[in-house]
Design a protein around this motif. Sequence first.
Motif, PDB file in Angstrom:
ATOM      1  N   GLY A 199       0.813  -1.211   0.000  1.00  0.00           N
ATOM      2  CA  GLY A 199       0.000   0.000   0.000  1.00  0.00           C
ATOM      3  C   GLY A 199       0.841   1.251   0.000  1.00  0.00           C
ATOM      4  N   GLY A 200       1.939   1.248   0.762  1.00  0.00           N
ATOM      5  CA  GLY A 200       2.839   2.387   0.746  1.00  0.00           C
ATOM      6  C   GLY A 200       3.445   2.618  -0.630  1.00  0.00           C
ATOM      7  N   ARG A 201       3.757   1.536  -1.319  1.00  0.00           N
ATOM      8  CA  ARG A 201       4.307   1.636  -2.673  1.00  0.00           C
ATOM      9  C   ARG A 201       3.280   2.260  -3.620  1.00  0.00           C
ATOM     10  NH1 ARG A 201       8.878  -1.076  -3.987  1.00  0.00           N
ATOM     11  NH2 ARG A 201       8.160  -1.140  -6.145  1.00  0.00           N
ATOM     12  N   GLU A 202       2.024   1.858  -3.476  1.00  0.00           N
ATOM     13  CA  GLU A 202       0.958   2.394  -4.338  1.00  0.00           C
ATOM     14  C   GLU A 202       0.842   3.907  -4.172  1.00  0.00           C
ATOM     15  OE1 GLU A 202      -1.584   0.974  -6.287  1.00  0.00           O
ATOM     16  OE2 GLU A 202      -1.111  -1.147  -6.110  1.00  0.00           O
ATOM     17  N   ALA A 203       0.892   4.373  -2.915  1.00  0.00           N
ATOM     18  CA  ALA A 203       0.767   5.810  -2.657  1.00  0.00           C
ATOM     19  C   ALA A 203       1.926   6.583  -3.275  1.00  0.00           C
ATOM     20  CB  ALA A 203       0.709   6.047  -1.152  1.00  0.00           C
ATOM     21  N   SER A 237      -1.581  18.055  -2.565  1.00  0.00           N
ATOM     22  CA  SER A 237      -2.222  16.747  -2.736  1.00  0.00           C
ATOM     23  C   SER A 237      -2.099  15.960  -1.432  1.00  0.00           C
ATOM     24  CB  SER A 237      -1.564  15.967  -3.879  1.00  0.00           C
ATOM     25  OG  SER A 237      -1.914  16.518  -5.135  1.00  0.00           O
ATOM     26  N   VAL A 238      -3.159  15.210  -1.117  1.00  0.00           N
ATOM     27  CA  VAL A 238      -3.183  14.434   0.128  1.00  0.00           C
ATOM     28  C   VAL A 238      -3.653  13.013  -0.179  1.00  0.00           C
ATOM     29  CG1 VAL A 238      -4.132  14.230   2.469  1.00  0.00           C
ATOM     30  CG2 VAL A 238      -3.685  16.505   1.494  1.00  0.00           C
ATOM     31  N   VAL A 239      -2.921  12.035   0.363  1.00  0.00           N
ATOM     32  CA  VAL A 239      -3.295  10.629   0.218  1.00  0.00           C
ATOM     33  C   VAL A 239      -3.414  10.012   1.614  1.00  0.00           C
ATOM     34  CG1 VAL A 239      -2.604   8.357  -0.682  1.00  0.00           C
ATOM     35  CG2 VAL A 239      -2.102  10.430  -1.995  1.00  0.00           C
ATOM     36  N   GLY A 240      -4.441   9.199   1.825  1.00  0.00           N
ATOM     37  CA  GLY A 240      -4.622   8.497   3.090  1.00  0.00           C
ATOM     38  C   GLY A 240      -4.364   7.005   2.947  1.00  0.00           C
ATOM     39  N   THR A 247      -8.224  10.605  -1.911  1.00  0.00           N
ATOM     40  CA  THR A 247      -7.464   9.526  -2.542  1.00  0.00           C
ATOM     41  C   THR A 247      -6.794   8.733  -1.425  1.00  0.00           C
ATOM     42  OG1 THR A 247      -7.044  10.751  -4.589  1.00  0.00           O
ATOM     43  CG2 THR A 247      -5.508   8.985  -4.041  1.00  0.00           C
ATOM     44  N   THR A 248      -6.925   7.425  -1.463  1.00  0.00           N
ATOM     45  CA  THR A 248      -6.432   6.629  -0.346  1.00  0.00           C
ATOM     46  C   THR A 248      -6.097   5.214  -0.794  1.00  0.00           C
ATOM     47  OG1 THR A 248      -6.950   5.950   1.937  1.00  0.00           O
ATOM     48  CG2 THR A 248      -8.753   5.883   0.346  1.00  0.00           C
ATOM     49  N   VAL A 249      -5.374   4.505   0.061  1.00  0.00           N
ATOM     50  CA  VAL A 249      -5.063   3.102  -0.177  1.00  0.00           C
ATOM     51  C   VAL A 249      -6.117   2.263   0.545  1.00  0.00           C
ATOM     52  CG1 VAL A 249      -3.392   1.256   0.162  1.00  0.00           C
ATOM     53  CG2 VAL A 249      -2.592   3.573  -0.372  1.00  0.00           C
ATOM     54  N   SER A 294      -4.986  -1.600  -2.281  1.00  0.00           N
ATOM     55  CA  SER A 294      -5.121  -1.079  -3.640  1.00  0.00           C
ATOM     56  C   SER A 294      -5.467   0.404  -3.571  1.00  0.00           C
ATOM     57  CB  SER A 294      -6.205  -1.834  -4.419  1.00  0.00           C
ATOM     58  OG  SER A 294      -7.456  -1.729  -3.764  1.00  0.00           O
ATOM     59  N   LEU A 295      -4.963   1.158  -4.534  1.00  0.00           N
ATOM     60  CA  LEU A 295      -5.163   2.608  -4.534  1.00  0.00           C
ATOM     61  C   LEU A 295      -6.546   2.970  -5.069  1.00  0.00           C
ATOM     62  CD1 LEU A 295      -3.578   5.300  -4.003  1.00  0.00           C
ATOM     63  CD2 LEU A 295      -3.227   5.370  -6.476  1.00  0.00           C
ATOM     64  N   VAL A 296      -7.213   3.902  -4.386  1.00  0.00           N
ATOM     65  CA  VAL A 296      -8.490   4.455  -4.839  1.00  0.00           C
ATOM     66  C   VAL A 296      -8.271   5.945  -5.080  1.00  0.00           C
ATOM     67  CG1 VAL A 296     -10.918   4.836  -4.289  1.00  0.00           C
ATOM     68  CG2 VAL A 296      -9.768   2.772  -3.465  1.00  0.00           C
ATOM     69  N   VAL A 297      -8.316   6.361  -6.337  1.00  0.00           N
ATOM     70  CA  VAL A 297      -8.052   7.762  -6.686  1.00  0.00           C
ATOM     71  C   VAL A 297      -9.347   8.552  -6.645  1.00  0.00           C
ATOM     72  CG1 VAL A 297      -7.158   9.326  -8.447  1.00  0.00           C
ATOM     73  CG2 VAL A 297      -6.086   7.090  -8.113  1.00  0.00           C
TER      74      VAL A 297
END
Length: 352
Positions: free
Chosen positions: A182-186, A287-290, A305-307, A338-341
């Motif tokens: 998940g970290g890789r996806e972000a 940009s922010v990812v969770g 956007t989150t994993v 999995s990434l959800v954009v």
Amino acid sequence: MSKPRAPEDGPADVSRRRPNINDIARLAGVSKKTVSRVINASPFVRAETRERIEAVIAELGYAPDPQARGLAYGRAFLIGLVYDNPNPQYVVNMQLGLLDGMKGSGFELVVHPCDRSSPTFLEDLRSFVERQRLFGVVLTPSVSEDERAATIMAEIGCAYVRVASVSLDQPEHMIETRDRLGGREAAAHLAELGHTRIAFVSGPRSFRSSHERRSGFEEALEERGLHLAKAFAVEGAYTYESGIERGRELLAMSPAPTAIFAGNDEMAAGVLQAARQAGLRVPEDLSVVGFDDFQIASRLWPTLTTVRTPTREIGRLAVERLMGREDDGRDPKSRLPSLVVRESTAPPPCRD
């Protein structure tokens, strides 16, 4: 002259009172022991016999009495959920998954919140399992990452399954969530958008997931010629409040990051609030990812956007493994991050 024997109840007669295991055995034409094996998901019952018994159980609406079963087997038909997690939505989703997997089994769920930093943590855990005479226990992070907890389960003779970001035990005792992926996806997502000043708000150091998410994040950045600056790596507490605090610190830096990956959605929500307080627009300025994709992610503005981590599915799998049931053949990829954009990420502003 002998007294005539009263006719045995048929399904219609039994339905007017609470059915018992003897009724199921008689109407299915099998022994009580065979019915018990079906109820307890034993593999040692022929498929056609199992189907016949399950049909009678369904027709009569029979549900085993956990207390009576506990007396008969010398143990309670209870499964414990043990957690020390600051995120209430994780706990709720895990409970829902456990209940999904326990449906129709006759087992009941009991929960045990705990504090790993307490001097009585281990004593309280042992007391909980022994007092309830549990059939088994599902250990979730960060309790699952504590070898002492697993040792206690083995000493007591209580079945257990550990949910953790990496494998820490024998396969029959583990559900691995693979947080590093998940970290890789972000990281890949933010790098592909063109960000180079990327910050990371981790969870507490006491959680293995914090380290795994960061490791995967840094690995993917380095593969793309980027790196996580020391000043841009800060520690939160997996809480909304810590997300606000760490977000303020990062956004006060000069130059400030153009993207922030938060180790869970609660902290990401806090970062969004810090951005608003600083007069920044998301995603135009930041940009922010969770991480998690709990309900909050799709209810924030902008949407996050989150994993996605399939916590409910993981809970179902954990309890089914605990009860000795075979996997149902679902795609193993459905359990991976999995990434959800959504709307909280975009290319960096032109000044980057």
